[in-house]
Each structure stands twice: as structure tokens, then as C-alpha cells.
Write a protein that holds these residues in place. Structure first.
Motif, PDB file in Angstrom:
ATOM      1  N   ARG A 343       0.844  -1.207   0.000  1.00 30.75           N
ATOM      2  CA  ARG A 343       0.000   0.000   0.000  1.00 30.75           C
ATOM      3  C   ARG A 343       0.880   1.259   0.000  1.00 30.75           C
ATOM      4  O   ARG A 343       0.647   2.206  -0.758  1.00 30.75           O
ATOM      5  N   VAL A 344       1.899   1.261   0.854  1.00 31.31           N
ATOM      6  CA  VAL A 344       2.764   2.438   0.941  1.00 31.31           C
ATOM      7  C   VAL A 344       3.615   2.551  -0.330  1.00 31.31           C
ATOM      8  O   VAL A 344       3.815   3.654  -0.861  1.00 31.31           O
ATOM      9  N   PHE A 345       4.042   1.402  -0.847  1.00 26.86           N
ATOM     10  CA  PHE A 345       4.861   1.405  -2.060  1.00 26.86           C
ATOM     11  C   PHE A 345       4.099   2.048  -3.225  1.00 26.86           C
ATOM     12  O   PHE A 345       4.664   2.836  -3.995  1.00 26.86           O
ATOM     13  N   LEU A 346       2.818   1.727  -3.355  1.00 25.96           N
ATOM     14  CA  LEU A 346       2.014   2.320  -4.441  1.00 25.96           C
ATOM     15  C   LEU A 346       2.005   3.843  -4.331  1.00 25.96           C
ATOM     16  O   LEU A 346       2.095   4.556  -5.327  1.00 25.96           O
ATOM     17  N   SER A 347       1.908   4.340  -3.102  1.00 26.28           N
ATOM     18  CA  SER A 347       1.905   5.795  -2.900  1.00 26.28           C
ATOM     19  C   SER A 347       3.269   6.399  -3.224  1.00 26.28           C
ATOM     20  O   SER A 347       3.351   7.495  -3.773  1.00 26.28           O
ATOM     21  N   VAL A 348       4.322   5.681  -2.868  1.00 24.34           N
ATOM     22  CA  VAL A 348       5.671   6.174  -3.176  1.00 24.34           C
ATOM     23  C   VAL A 348       5.815   6.320  -4.689  1.00 24.34           C
ATOM     24  O   VAL A 348       6.266   7.355  -5.202  1.00 24.34           O
ATOM     25  N   LYS A 349       5.412   5.289  -5.399  1.00 22.19           N
ATOM     26  CA  LYS A 349       5.530   5.309  -6.863  1.00 22.19           C
ATOM     27  C   LYS A 349       4.714   6.452  -7.461  1.00 22.19           C
ATOM     28  O   LYS A 349       5.193   7.210  -8.301  1.00 22.19           O
ATOM     29  N   LYS A 350       3.486   6.556  -6.995  1.00 23.11           N
ATOM     30  CA  LYS A 350       2.595   7.598  -7.518  1.00 23.11           C
ATOM     31  C   LYS A 350       3.192   8.986  -7.255  1.00 23.11           C
ATOM     32  O   LYS A 350       3.255   9.829  -8.145  1.00 23.11           O
ATOM     33  N   CYS A 351       3.649   9.189  -6.049  1.00 21.72           N
ATOM     34  CA  CYS A 351       4.187  10.494  -5.670  1.00 21.72           C
ATOM     35  C   CYS A 351       5.417  10.839  -6.505  1.00 21.72           C
ATOM     36  O   CYS A 351       5.512  11.932  -7.068  1.00 21.72           O
ATOM     37  N   ILE A 352       6.349   9.898  -6.596  1.00 22.13           N
ATOM     38  CA  ILE A 352       7.594  10.177  -7.308  1.00 22.13           C
ATOM     39  C   ILE A 352       7.321  10.367  -8.797  1.00 22.13           C
ATOM     40  O   ILE A 352       7.841  11.293  -9.419  1.00 22.13           O
ATOM     41  N   LEU A 353       6.480   9.534  -9.386  1.00 24.70           N
ATOM     42  CA  LEU A 353       6.242   9.648 -10.822  1.00 24.70           C
ATOM     43  C   LEU A 353       5.467  10.925 -11.151  1.00 24.70           C
ATOM     44  O   LEU A 353       5.696  11.545 -12.177  1.00 24.70           O
ATOM     45  N   HIS A 354       4.619  11.405 -10.232  1.00 22.55           N
ATOM     46  CA  HIS A 354       3.915  12.694 -10.450  1.00 22.55           C
ATOM     47  C   HIS A 354       4.891  13.845 -10.355  1.00 22.55           C
ATOM     48  O   HIS A 354       4.756  14.833 -11.058  1.00 22.55           O
ATOM     49  N   ALA A 355       5.813  13.718  -9.431  1.00 17.27           N
ATOM     50  CA  ALA A 355       6.730  14.830  -9.168  1.00 17.27           C
ATOM     51  C   ALA A 355       7.798  14.957 -10.264  1.00 17.27           C
ATOM     52  O   ALA A 355       8.396  15.999 -10.423  1.00 17.27           O
ATOM     53  N   LEU A 356       8.012  13.899 -11.053  1.00 15.46           N
ATOM     54  CA  LEU A 356       9.080  13.928 -12.068  1.00 15.46           C
ATOM     55  C   LEU A 356       8.734  14.883 -13.208  1.00 15.46           C
ATOM     56  O   LEU A 356       7.588  15.028 -13.575  1.00 15.46           O
TER      57      LEU A 356
END
Ligand code: SF4
Length: 356
Positions: A343-356
């Protein structure tokens, strides 16, 4: 006008009150002088703040009331204090206001009644069960403005306050990280902050380990290093040393608060508990993923950045504590154990890929 702002602790709360400093400065500019009183261990959070004219520290372990009183008396003699703004509302800050009764003062409303209703009566759970709207408290960084805008004025750039410490901070060089990694060019990195002041507020360290393994294995995140930040007392973070990767640096116990701030100022993301590290990350305008257990986002301490996220699960027993200090009364800590690393990993991915 000379204002004395008082907030002794803790780390996250002191950071959040830098928004109050910025707000007052945005209203009065050069016509205001700001002194800030805090505990010695949190002075790093304030000492480089561009709008603080005097930083007064109090060593809770070594100093007693007469020493503190003498410091305030000296400050008042040197530059007359026009108002004490008590941002802590504790017995110690009350005593300070009483001793200096001749200086007008204001005290923060800590929303004790609302927090009581949420924690003791579970009013949030009951209202959700009945399909009624649940009240939430204002974000902490804006609460003072809501309460005191009629006294000081509202200002017109409230969004600026959300980046409250400011991203510059004079800490541009990541020399410490380069030295740790023995590399001249440190890569972008994600901070993992597994610590929290009270044990019930900590997402299990095994889950942090799982999360780290997932991030290291994910090809779309391979340009990011991982930096673990925690204090000297957070020995349980040593468990993460079993993960060997040249992309992972465990700095638990190796950095001062000031150095940790340096890392957070330049991180792409901070993943941690409802704790000071996540607040510092956001204070620099960087995203934070905050995992909530016994405390509640509705207290007003949820991350607020566009790419930030609060993670929690709904439970009848949540929130059970206003500070996270109280021991869990159930057979296991469902609020934390129920949040998976995936669950946390999905948020990490989403956050980082949005921020790129
Ligand atoms: S599981 Fe419930 S009672 Fe236990 S710490 Fe979490 S919120 Fe509190």
C-alpha cells in the motif's frame, strides 16, 4: 512591535509554528521584531530562520525556572516585549505568562475539546457509521491565522506559508551524502524516516524493510537512492542494515538534527510516521507520505503538499490517543499492522512519478 513566540517542543510542532512567524512577518514586515523561545534540542529548527531576530533556548535538562525567567527578563530589558504569544499552552508556558503578567499575551487554542471528542467518544467513527459528515480541524499551519486574523489581519498570500521554513536555508551542498556514498555526484534520493517520538506511532520496522526492498527492486525508481534518517536512540533502525544495496545509506544516529534537515531539504520525498521528519520535509516544499496509526489526520497534522499523502485505515478504535503515546489496548496494533508495505509502495511510486 516586539513579539515573543513560545513553543518549547516537540520537533514537528516547532516546525509547524514557523508558519506563524512567516504570517506575522508578511503582515508587518520591518515593523515587527520576533523573538522565539524553544527548547535547546529543537533550536536547530529555528536558528537559521530569516525572520527570527532573537532565538532564546531553554535547556530542559540543565536549567530551571529562575534561569528561564532571567533570560526573558533580560530580553525585555534590552527590547521591550509588546506581546507574548503562547503557542504551546502548557503549565510551563502558563507560568511564564503569569510571571510576566504586565506583558499582554495570547494563547493558542489547541482544540482540546475536538480532540477529546474524536479520541474518547469516537465521534468520527460514530458519525461515519451514521453517514453524517465528520468534522476535521484546520491544518495546523493555518490554525493560528483562522483564530487570530481579527487581531493581526489575514494577509493575502496564505499559500506561501505552506512552504514555511523555505527551501533555500543556505544548505545547498550535499557534501555529507557524497562522503557517505564516496561519490562526487549524489543521485536524487528518497528519505525513509522510521522513527517517531512514541512507539505506538511507529509503523513496524519490518514493514519499512519490505518497503525499501520493493523500492530497490522497482525499475522505474532505480534513479533514486534511499537515505534512512533517525536519531541516536532509534536503535531498532539498525534492523534495516540487513538490506545490502549501494543505493541505500542508513544514517540512523549519524546526523544531528541540523544535518537531517539538510537531507530533508533536498530529498525528493520523505516516507515516515506522523512525526517531525515529515513536517520538516513539507516545510521545505517537498512531499511527504505520512503513515497514521493511533493518531488521526483530522487533528490537523496531515501532510498538505500536492504530491503528499496521508495513509491510514478506518478502525472503530482510531484515534485512541491525541499524541500517540498511549499503549494499544487491543491484542495487536491493527492500525499499523493493517497497512501493508504494498500500500505504501504504491503511494511512493505515484508520488515520485507525479513529481518527475
Ligand atoms: S489498534 Fe486501535 S487501540 Fe490499538 S493503537 Fe491502533 S488505534 Fe489505538
Amino acid at each position: 512591535m516586539h513579539l515573543l513566540l513560545v513553543r518549547f517542543s516537540s520537533m514537528g510542532d516547532v516546525v509547524l509554528q514557523t508558519a506563524t512567524i512567516n504570517w506575522l512577518k508578511s503582515l508587518y514586515g520591518a515593523h515587527i521584531k520576533i523573538s522565539f523561545l524553544t527548547s535547546k534540542e529543537f533550536s536547530s529548527l529555528i536558528e537559521d530562520h530569516q525572520y527570527v531576530d532573537n532565538l532564546i533556548t531553554f535547556d530542559r535538562k540543565k536549567e530551571k525556572w529562575p534561569e528561564l525567567s532571567a533570560k526573558i527578563k533580560k530580553l525585555h530589558q534590552e527590547s521591550k516585549i509588546d506581546m507574548i504569544i503562547d503557542l504551546h499552552a502548557t503549565l510551563r508556558s502558563w507560568r511564564l505568562r503569569q510571571s510576566f503578567w504586565f506583558i499582554p499575551s495570547l494563547t493558542v487554542d489547541k482544540r482540546r475539546v475536538e480532540r477529546f471528542l474524536l479520541t474518547k467518544i469516537k465521534i468520527g467513527f460514530v458519525k461515519k457509521f451514521l453517514g453524517l459528515p465528520i468534522f476535521a480541524m484546520e491544518p495546523q499551519v493555518e490554525r493560528i491565522i483562522y483564530d487570530w486574523k481579527d487581531i493581526f489581519g489575514e494577509g493575502n498570500n496564505l499559500s506561501a506559508l505552506r512552504k514555511f521554513i523555505g527551501s533555500d536555508f543556505g544548505l545547498k551542498q550535499l557534501t555529507f551524502l557524497k562522503k557517505e556514498k564516496q561519490s562526487p555526484h549524489a543521485k536524487p534520493y528518497i528519505v525513509i524516516a522510521p522513527a517517531a517520538s512514541f512507539a505506538p506511532k511507529r509503523w513496524p520496522i519490518e514493514k519499512f524493510a519490505e518497503l525499501i526492498e520493493m523500492v530497490l527492486a522497482e525499475s522505474s525508481l532505480n534513479k533514486f537512492d534511499l537515505v534512512i534518517l533517525a536519531g541516536p536512540a532509534d536503535e531498532y533502525c539498525k534492523n534495516l542494515n540487513s538490506i545490502t544495496s549501494e543505493r541505500l545509506v542508513n544514517l540512523q544516529g549519524k546526523t544531528s538534527l541540523h544535518e537531517s534537515m539538510k537531507y530533508l531539504a533536498h530529498a525528493s520525498l520523505c516516507v515516515g510516521n506522523d512525526s517531525g521528519m515529515n513536517h520538516i520535509s513539507e516545510a521545505y516544499g517537498n512531499p511527504a507520505i505520512t503513515i497514521f496509526g493511533p493518531t488521526d489526520e483530522k487533528f490537523g497534522f496531515a501532510p498538505h503538499g500536492v504530491n503528499s499523502e496521508a495513509i491510514s485505515i478506518p478502525l472503530w478504535c482510531r484515534p485512541c490517543s491525541t499524541t500517540g503515546k498511549k499503549t494499544c489496548f487491543r491484542d495487536q496494533q491493527y492500525c499499523m499492522n493493517g497497512i501493508s508495505a504494498e500500500r505504501v509502495f504504491l503511494s511512493v511510486k505515484k508520488c515520485i512519478l507525479h513529481a518527475l
